[in-house]
Design a protein around this motif. Structure first.
Motif, short mmCIF file in Angstrom:
data_model
loop_
_atom_site.label_atom_id
_atom_site.label_comp_id
_atom_site.label_asym_id
_atom_site.label_seq_id
_atom_site.Cartn_x
_atom_site.Cartn_y
_atom_site.Cartn_z
N PRO A 1 56.68 -61.07 53.55
CA PRO A 1 56.37 -59.77 54.00
C PRO A 1 57.20 -59.75 55.45
N LEU A 2 57.40 -58.61 55.96
CA LEU A 2 58.07 -58.49 57.19
C LEU A 2 57.09 -58.76 58.14
N HIS A 3 57.52 -59.46 59.27
CA HIS A 3 56.36 -59.77 60.39
C HIS A 3 55.25 -60.54 60.15
N ASN A 4 55.43 -61.47 58.94
CA ASN A 4 54.40 -62.51 58.46
C ASN A 4 55.18 -63.90 58.63
N ALA A 5 56.41 -63.95 58.73
CA ALA A 5 57.07 -65.11 58.77
C ALA A 5 58.49 -65.11 59.34
N PRO A 6 59.02 -66.17 59.76
CA PRO A 6 60.33 -66.09 60.74
C PRO A 6 61.32 -65.37 59.55
N VAL A 7 62.40 -64.63 60.18
CA VAL A 7 63.14 -63.47 59.55
C VAL A 7 64.75 -64.33 59.47
N LEU B 1 63.14 -51.47 62.29
CA LEU B 1 62.18 -52.14 61.73
C LEU B 1 61.21 -52.83 62.57
N ASP B 2 61.38 -52.62 63.81
CA ASP B 2 60.53 -53.67 65.06
C ASP B 2 60.61 -54.86 64.79
N ILE B 3 61.79 -55.54 64.49
CA ILE B 3 62.27 -56.86 64.47
C ILE B 3 62.89 -57.40 66.03
N GLN B 4 62.10 -58.21 66.65
CA GLN B 4 62.72 -58.15 67.71
C GLN B 4 63.28 -59.65 68.23
N LYS B 5 63.12 -60.42 67.07
CA LYS B 5 63.89 -61.85 67.05
C LYS B 5 64.15 -62.27 65.48
N LEU C 1 77.29 -59.50 65.76
CA LEU C 1 75.84 -59.26 66.03
C LEU C 1 75.44 -59.92 67.35
N ALA C 2 75.72 -61.10 67.37
CA ALA C 2 75.08 -61.95 68.31
C ALA C 2 76.06 -61.74 69.55
N ALA C 3 77.15 -61.23 69.70
CA ALA C 3 77.75 -60.76 70.85
C ALA C 3 77.07 -59.46 71.34
N LEU C 4 76.66 -58.68 70.44
CA LEU C 4 75.72 -57.62 70.89
C LEU C 4 74.40 -57.64 71.23
N GLU C 5 73.72 -58.58 70.79
CA GLU C 5 72.25 -58.67 71.09
C GLU C 5 72.26 -60.37 71.30
N ASN D 1 70.31 -62.36 72.83
CA ASN D 1 69.05 -63.24 72.79
C ASN D 1 68.29 -62.79 71.44
N LEU D 2 69.01 -62.28 70.75
CA LEU D 2 68.36 -61.80 69.51
C LEU D 2 68.08 -63.07 68.34
N ILE D 3 69.00 -63.74 68.39
CA ILE D 3 69.20 -64.79 67.00
C ILE D 3 68.93 -66.32 67.61
N GLU D 4 68.10 -66.89 66.84
CA GLU D 4 67.80 -68.44 67.19
C GLU D 4 69.06 -69.21 66.85
N HIS D 5 69.06 -68.95 65.64
CA HIS D 5 70.41 -69.64 64.89
C HIS D 5 71.34 -68.87 64.17
N LEU D 6 72.59 -68.89 64.82
CA LEU D 6 73.76 -68.23 64.10
C LEU D 6 74.47 -69.11 63.37
N ILE D 7 74.66 -68.68 62.21
CA ILE D 7 75.36 -69.51 61.07
C ILE D 7 76.59 -68.85 60.49
#
Length: 336
Positions: free
Chosen positions: A32-38, A115-119, A136-140, A142-148
């Motif tokens: 479920p959302l907010h219970n695990a890495p997205v 959806l209140d997803i901050q990371k 999306l990475a260029a817009l945000e 600091n949002l994405i840990e791993h861009l693939i």
């Protein structure tokens, strides 16, 4: 549509200054959302949000005990607005030339905020989906840990734009637009070597080669499951990938992206050439250390990211290592 959820984005002003209300649809899989890495998965041109499970188009990569394990991660997938997956003609976008890849990334960003997803642990996408990932990475930044980004690049090249131009002409002028455009596209998604290996000039009948029958099949199949307006829009999104549009230099834009960037290219890709990806990698490596590149070896061209799952899984396995992800952003859970 089963398991399809909606986010209403009112009065969205696109890159050309046109205002519209957008119904952004999405699906989630795994935890479920907010219970695990997205993990955000961005679909390719004729794909959709149904990325895994029954009839999931990437279920060789994503699922229980797969490379991207739904026992560990929350999988989130938006439909590119106007792709027609929900079957609601009211949500199609007819003024497709007013939208760009950056618009789609902006809409995804708005959806994430609602959806209140901050990371995001990772954003992964192939082809046009990978281009949207770059946007999306260029817009945000600091949002994405791993861009693939897979089988894609941060910009549409002249070669890609030229082929999108031909696609647009077929979609607007042909008597069988979806079928003819799809047949043209299939010759770019594969390679001469791939078609030779598959058909070897064999004949279906005295007047029809098997390669011709195969192209006819793909054209007819798309015509039964896809919408003409959707194809026009998706082709437009593909031709407008460019994280530097209206900004400064490539170096300036990417220097602000904090993500670990993991490029996956394909040695035989005729759509997004491997040489372009390697140039991107070299340029990035001069600016930052958290960049890597892997190359799929295949005769199957652009479509190899949907075929060569053993190679792709091997490249991605270190990113989705269970021990790392289970403690991500303070989320503590039992790892299966």
């Amino acid at each position: 549509m089963k398991d399809l959820h909606y986010i209403n984005i009112s009065n969205y002003s696109n890159q050309n200054g046109k205002t519209a209300t957008i119904q952004l649809s999405y699906q989630t899989f795994g935890q479920p959302l907010h219970n695990a890495p997205v993990v955000l998965v961005n679909h390719a041109l004729t794909g959709n949000s149904n990325v895994c499970g029954n009839e999931g188009w990437w279920n060789d990569l994503i699922g229980e005990e797969k490379c991207i394990d739904t026992n560990i991660y929350t999988i989130l997938a938006f439909n590119i607005p106007g792709n027609g997956y929900d079957g609601n003609s009211d949500n199609l976008i007819e003024d497709y030339k007013n939208f760009t890849a950056r618009d789609i990334a902006q809409l995804f960003s708005e959806g994430l905020k609602i959806l209140d997803i901050q990371k995001l642990f990772a954003v992964i996408g192939g082809s046009v989906g990978g281009g949207i990932s770059w946007e999306l990475a260029a817009l945000e930044t600091n949002l994405i840990e791993h861009l693939i980004p897979i089988a894609t690049d941060w910009k549409s090249t002249d070669w890609l734009i030229a082929n999108c131009h031909i696609q647009d002409a077929l979609l607007n002028n042909s008597s069988k637009p979806l079928e003819d455009a799809r047949m043209h596209a299939m010759t770019l998604y594969r390679t001469p070597e791939s078609l030779t290996s598959k058909f070897r000039r064999s004949e279906k009948s005295n007047i029809l080669f098997n390669v011709e029958s195969w192209l006819n099949y793909h054209g007819e199949a798309l015509n039964t499951r896809f919408n003409l307006s959707a194809y026009k829009l998706m082709n437009q999104i593909l031709r407008t990938i460019d994280i530097t549009r209206g900004r400064t230099s490539f170096n300036d834009v990417v220097s602000k992206i904090s993500s670990n960037i993991h490029i996956v290219t394909i040695n035989s890709d005729l759509f997004f050439k491997a040489e372009e990806n390697w140039e991107t990698y070299v340029d990035l490596k001069l600016l930052k250390d958290n960049v890597s590149i892997n190359e799929i070896k295949s005769i199957h061209g652009h479509d190899a990211f949907l075929i060569e799952f053993a190679q792709l899984s091997k490249f991605l396995a270190p990113i989705f290592d269970t021990e790392i992800s289970c403690n991500y952003e303070g989320i503590l859970k039992k790892c299966i």
